[in-house]
Design a protein around this motif. Structure first.
Motif, short mmCIF file in Angstrom:
data_model
loop_
_atom_site.label_atom_id
_atom_site.label_comp_id
_atom_site.label_asym_id
_atom_site.label_seq_id
_atom_site.Cartn_x
_atom_site.Cartn_y
_atom_site.Cartn_z
N GLU A 153 50.33 51.72 46.21
CA GLU A 153 49.69 51.60 44.90
C GLU A 153 50.80 51.32 43.91
OE1 GLU A 153 46.73 53.72 41.67
OE2 GLU A 153 47.22 54.79 43.52
N VAL A 154 50.73 50.18 43.26
CA VAL A 154 51.81 49.69 42.42
C VAL A 154 52.15 50.69 41.32
CG1 VAL A 154 52.58 47.80 40.93
CG2 VAL A 154 51.12 47.32 42.92
N ASP A 155 53.44 51.06 41.26
CA ASP A 155 53.97 51.96 40.24
C ASP A 155 53.40 53.37 40.29
OD1 ASP A 155 55.73 50.08 39.25
OD2 ASP A 155 54.34 49.33 37.73
N VAL A 156 52.84 53.75 41.43
CA VAL A 156 52.37 55.14 41.61
C VAL A 156 53.00 55.66 42.90
CG1 VAL A 156 50.38 56.70 41.70
CG2 VAL A 156 50.20 54.51 40.47
N PRO A 157 54.27 56.08 42.85
CA PRO A 157 55.00 56.45 44.08
C PRO A 157 54.30 57.48 44.95
CG PRO A 157 56.49 56.36 42.21
CD PRO A 157 55.12 56.22 41.65
N PHE A 190 41.94 40.37 46.38
CA PHE A 190 40.56 40.72 46.03
C PHE A 190 40.52 41.26 44.60
CE2 PHE A 190 40.82 41.00 50.60
CZ PHE A 190 39.62 40.46 51.05
N ALA A 191 39.59 40.74 43.80
CA ALA A 191 39.38 41.27 42.44
C ALA A 191 38.05 40.75 41.92
CB ALA A 191 40.51 40.83 41.51
N GLU A 192 37.39 41.54 41.05
CA GLU A 192 36.16 41.09 40.42
C GLU A 192 36.45 39.93 39.47
OE1 GLU A 192 33.23 41.98 41.16
OE2 GLU A 192 33.45 43.91 42.21
N ALA A 193 37.63 39.98 38.84
CA ALA A 193 38.03 38.90 37.93
C ALA A 193 39.54 38.73 38.01
CB ALA A 193 37.61 39.23 36.50
N PHE A 194 40.01 37.48 37.86
CA PHE A 194 41.44 37.19 37.96
C PHE A 194 41.97 36.83 36.57
CE2 PHE A 194 39.89 36.56 42.24
CZ PHE A 194 40.84 37.24 42.99
N GLU A 195 42.78 37.73 36.02
CA GLU A 195 43.37 37.50 34.69
C GLU A 195 44.66 36.70 34.79
OE1 GLU A 195 43.98 41.37 33.10
OE2 GLU A 195 41.97 42.07 33.66
N ALA A 196 45.42 36.92 35.84
CA ALA A 196 46.69 36.23 36.03
C ALA A 196 46.48 34.87 36.69
CB ALA A 196 47.63 37.08 36.88
N ASP A 197 47.48 34.01 36.58
CA ASP A 197 47.41 32.66 37.14
C ASP A 197 48.10 32.65 38.50
OD1 ASP A 197 47.35 30.00 37.71
OD2 ASP A 197 48.66 29.38 36.06
N PHE A 198 47.32 32.57 39.56
CA PHE A 198 47.84 32.58 40.92
C PHE A 198 48.07 31.16 41.45
CE2 PHE A 198 46.08 36.74 40.44
CZ PHE A 198 46.78 37.57 41.29
N SER A 199 47.93 30.16 40.61
CA SER A 199 48.06 28.78 41.08
C SER A 199 49.49 28.52 41.56
CB SER A 199 47.71 27.80 39.95
OG SER A 199 48.58 27.98 38.85
N ASP A 210 45.53 41.19 38.03
CA ASP A 210 46.40 41.09 36.86
C ASP A 210 47.82 40.72 37.26
OD1 ASP A 210 47.34 43.39 38.04
OD2 ASP A 210 46.79 44.73 36.39
N ASP A 211 48.76 40.87 36.30
CA ASP A 211 50.15 40.47 36.55
C ASP A 211 50.81 41.32 37.63
OD1 ASP A 211 50.07 38.42 34.72
OD2 ASP A 211 50.87 39.62 33.06
N GLU A 212 50.42 42.58 37.76
CA GLU A 212 50.99 43.43 38.82
C GLU A 212 50.62 42.88 40.19
OE1 GLU A 212 49.59 47.40 38.17
OE2 GLU A 212 51.34 47.94 36.93
N ALA A 213 49.36 42.46 40.33
CA ALA A 213 48.91 41.87 41.60
C ALA A 213 49.62 40.54 41.85
CB ALA A 213 47.40 41.67 41.57
N LEU A 214 49.82 39.76 40.77
CA LEU A 214 50.52 38.47 40.90
C LEU A 214 51.95 38.68 41.39
CD1 LEU A 214 50.71 35.42 40.46
CD2 LEU A 214 51.27 35.88 38.06
N ALA A 215 52.62 39.69 40.86
CA ALA A 215 54.01 39.95 41.29
C ALA A 215 54.06 40.25 42.78
CB ALA A 215 54.59 41.10 40.48
N LYS A 216 53.12 41.05 43.27
CA LYS A 216 53.10 41.38 44.70
C LYS A 216 52.71 40.15 45.53
CE LYS A 216 54.30 45.53 43.88
NZ LYS A 216 55.73 45.87 44.04
N ALA A 217 51.84 39.30 45.00
CA ALA A 217 51.44 38.09 45.72
C ALA A 217 52.63 37.14 45.87
CB ALA A 217 50.30 37.40 44.98
N ARG A 218 53.43 37.03 44.80
CA ARG A 218 54.61 36.17 44.89
C ARG A 218 55.57 36.67 45.97
NH1 ARG A 218 55.40 35.89 38.40
NH2 ARG A 218 54.23 33.94 38.01
#
Length: 464
Positions: free
Chosen positions: A100-104, A44-53, A24-32
């Protein structure tokens, strides 16, 4: 003083992998963010909702496995379901630090806001408490620094072998790099493709020096608040080899110096002098004679009751270079704290600094004359004898109705204020807060903001 719960480091990721779990978008932000590095980025994800292109990352459409963490430097988990919980367990089993994103509470590390001037990076972290604040700080820093800062850093790195060959002394090398990165016109030279030529010319100058001459900077540290230090003082503290500081200079100001600089406390407090003035003079002369850059850090302004004159005389006698960096003296900080206009048209045409400690009858008569002429008095070092001084000034003819204001710990968050009349000061007992005090005497005091001040009463009765 609050302590950090994390230790700021930069993690080496060259030739290694950064694993991201989630689509999702949280994973995309970390990828950027991760894609700014030279690491292999695998998501890694079962499905990609965000656009990583457009990102240099590898997308894997399945759940992450234990083997995927081999050679991983870091892992981010942006999936907060069962797959994310499993990924956390696998990462920790592989000994890979995980966020873990947003879980300090589930984070082994925190992602800072980053100012990217590769290879130079500046990271601002709030340990997960205030990421919005970290981003705002980052924006301010981005505005401060040139986009070419990374080029300057790369130039310095490219000069390393040449510098090591020509400058064997560590101090000489450091001074060369300081001169290089702050050299006027360095950005223009880089833009014109002449950066290395300029760096070589500067290196030749430094290699030709027989030895560096020492210097002493007499620096005013201000009244104690770090943000009242001047920009010049901050810069010179970063250049100093040795910081010789007074007892009243806060540790936070001393800490603004280089981490590898020697720090020598020559603390002088009332009734206790760890160093005599003669010993301080000898010390700074010896250090500068050894070719060192010495920051002589004094509370307030070095030229106001700082005994700088004696130190300057010793440096002149030894033929050593020195310069003065002014600071905010306590009386002016006290005036600012209370919005007291120490000079005011048709009220006071002047302001007099004086030290109350050791004042004799001649001094008192002079002060009384000045006060009666309308000038504002600012007395230093008089807290313990304030009542006596007030009585003596009244004895010299000063009206008991003249306003008095006292600021203890001027310029600091723990300041304490007292206000009344010189008659009240002479008659009442005052339990002053701990710390250095400034006593204002004069009609301009009545124009200040003393709303938070404790009243100096004419009498204070104590019940046994």
């Amino acid at each position: 003083m609050a302590r950090l719960n994390t230790f700021p480091v930069s993690v080496a990721v060259k030739g290694r992998r950064i694993v991201i779990v989630g689509g999702d978008d949280e994973a995309l932000a970390k990828a950027r963010l991760a894609a700014k590095t030279s690491a292999e980025i695998v998501v890694f994800a079962e499905a990609f909702e965000a656009d990583f292109s457009g990102l240099d990352v590898t997308l894997v459409s399945r759940a992450v496995e234990a083997g995927d963490f081999v050679n991983a430097a870091l892992a981010f988990v942006a999936d907060h379901g069962p797959a994310g919980a499993r990924a956390l367990k696998l990462a920790r089993g592989a000994g890979v630090p995980v966020n873990e994103v947003d879980v300090p509470e589930n984070c082994d590390f925190f992602t800072p806001a980053i100012v990217d001037r590769a290879p130079l990076s500046i990271a601002i972290s709030s340990e997960g408490d205030a990421p919005v604040l970290a981003r705002l700080v980052r924006a301010k820093i981005e505005a401060m620094f040139s986009p070419r800062l990374g080029e300057i850093a790369r130039l310095a790195g490219a000069m390393r072998e040449k510098v090591s060959a020509l400058l064997s002394d560590g101090v000489a090398r450091r001074r060369y790099y300081e001169a290089l990165v702050t050299a006027p016109g360095i950005e223009t030279a880089l833009a014109a493709g002449q950066g290395e030529a300029k760096a070589d010319a500067l290196l030749a100058q430094h290699a030709g020096r027989i030895s560096d001459e020492g210097v002493v900077w007499l620096i005013g540290a201000g009244p104690g608040a770090e943000d009242l230090l001047t920009l010049r003082a901050q810069r010179l503290l970063q250049e100093a080899d040795v910081i010789v500081h007074d007892q009243l200079v806060p540790a936070a100001v001393v800490e603004m110096g280089r981490r590898d600089a020697d720090r020598i406390s020559v603390g002088k407090a009332k009734g206790h002098h760890s160093f005599s003035q003669a010993q301080i003079n000898t010390l700074i002369v010896r250090l500068a004679s050894e070719g060192k850059k010495v920051a002589r850090l004094k509370s307030g302004d070095p030229m106001v009751f700082g005994r700088a004159g004696e130190e300057i005389a010793a440096l002149r006698k030894a033929g050593l270079a020195y310069s003065i960096v002014p600071g905010v003296t306590s009386a002016l900080a006290a005036a600012a704290d209370t919005a007291t206009p120490v000079t005011l048209r048709k009220v006071s045409s002047g302001f007099v600094f004086a030290t109350a400690h050791g004042a004799d009858n001649t001094d008192l008569a002079h002060w009384a004359s000045l006060a009666q002429s309308g000038l504002t008095l600012g007395l230093y070092m008089g807290k313990s004898i304030a009542r006596q001084i007030a009585g003596d000034l009244i004895g010299q003819g000063v009206s008991r109705a003249v306003p008095v204001g006292i600021v203890v710990n001027a310029g600091r968050s723990e300041k304490a204020l007292y206000a009344g009349t010189i008659g009240g000061l002479a008659a009442g007992e005052i339990d002053f807060a701990d710390g250095p005090a400034i006593i204002f005497i004069g009609e301009t005091v009545a124009e200040g903001d003393w709303a938070q001040a404790e009243t100096i009463a004419v009498e204070k009765f104590k019940v046994a």
